[in-house]
Design an enzyme around this catalytic site. Structure first.
Site, mmCIF file in Angstrom:
data_model
loop_
_atom_site.group_PDB
_atom_site.id
_atom_site.type_symbol
_atom_site.label_atom_id
_atom_site.label_comp_id
_atom_site.label_asym_id
_atom_site.label_seq_id
_atom_site.Cartn_x
_atom_site.Cartn_y
_atom_site.Cartn_z
ATOM 1 N N ASP A 215 0.856 -1.191 0.000
ATOM 2 C CA ASP A 215 0.000 0.000 0.000
ATOM 3 C C ASP A 215 0.890 1.238 0.000
ATOM 4 O OD1 ASP A 215 -2.253 -1.635 0.214
ATOM 5 O OD2 ASP A 215 -2.179 -1.616 2.404
ATOM 6 N N VAL A 216 0.680 2.127 -0.949
ATOM 7 C CA VAL A 216 1.574 3.272 -1.106
ATOM 8 C C VAL A 216 0.809 4.590 -1.110
ATOM 9 C CG1 VAL A 216 3.220 1.891 -2.411
ATOM 10 C CG2 VAL A 216 1.527 3.249 -3.646
#
Length: 267
Positions: A130-131
């Site tokens: 997750d960025v």
């Protein structure tokens, strides 16, 4: 021929199917089992189901729900949420799930990736990264615990580490794009495609089949995953499970890769 995969991603929250925006404000959109039945009918390429409560709350995976999903699902199924040991992963695979997705646990305990890979095989290990983009910067950070904790890790470097440890696939999930339906972060997807040799799937932002076509055109044979695109319909986002037909998928791939339909349909 190897071809891109178009993958619905279903989020489970308090045993219901929800959709979020930037990982917040989960909106109830239906029953997970019913959604799986509809995607069966529409011959979906694959399915990702993520329990967004389990890891945050530190609870065991919901094996009853997983078993029910696997029994109903007639396509490859990837499940993530609450998996913290190789034994849990092995049990989930035994229920009929093809792939195990881990995120926070992989970042906090990288050796877990190797342990699960040794137990169930590399092809069944998916690491979800997750960025989120830094403010006023071109750089990205990796977040864990459903977007609540910034690890300050670089997503591309983390993906390369996960590949070395035994991950068989990387899912790159954009917090900024989640639920926005304004298109994928194609530039970041391209960087990931260039950095690793294992399959990748891009998640977050798809609002149309044209967005998927643009991603495939830029990155080639990748997984294009979406949530809102496949559970909402129209400008008012009425809840309606939908998915492109086989012909629509073939035409999309042909346009994106510059091929003719006959080539796309080669086995």
């Amino acid at each position: 021929m190897l071809r891109p995969r178009i993958i619905p991603c279903l989020l489970v929250h308090e045993k219901g199917l929800v959709k979020t925006v930037s990982f917040k404000s989960p909106k109830y959109v239906g029953d997970p089992i019913n959604a799986v039945k509809i995607f069966n009918e529409k011959e979906s390429d694959e399915l990702i189901v993520l329990d967004i409560d389990a890891s945050v709350n530190g609870v065991e995976p919901d094996y009853k729900l997983i078993s029910d999903l696997a029994a109903e699902c007639r396509m490859p199924l990837c499940y993530g949420g609450g998996i913290r040991t190789a034994a849990q992963a092995k049990h989930i695979i035994s229920l009929g799930v093809e792939k195990i997705a881990i995120s926070s646990a992989a970042v906090e305990n990288p050796e877990l990736v190797s342990q699960i890979s040794d137990e169930v095989g590399r092809q069944s290990v998916v690491v979800v990264i997750d960025v989120k983009k830094r403010m006023l910067s071109k750089e990205y950070d990796v977040y864990i615990h459903n977007g609540r904790k910034n690890t300050k890790r670089n997503p591309i470097e983390l993906a390369k580490q996960m590949e070395l440890l035994g991950a068989g696939e990387i899912v790159l999930n954009s917090i900024d794009q989640d639920g926005q339906m304004k298109g994928y972060d194609v530039a970041l997807a391209q960087k990931l495609r260039e950095a690793v040799r294992i399959p990748i799937t891009i998640l977050g932002g798809a609002g149309s089949l044209q967005d998927i076509e643009k991603l495939v055109g830029a990155c080639g044979v990748v997984g294009a995953s979406a949530g809102s695109l496949f559970v909402f319909k129209g400008v008012y986002k009425a809840v309606l499970i939908n998915y492109p037909s086989v012909l629509q998928r073939d035409e999309l791939v042909a346009r994106a890769l510059g091929l003719n339909l006959a080539t796309v349909n080669e086995k």
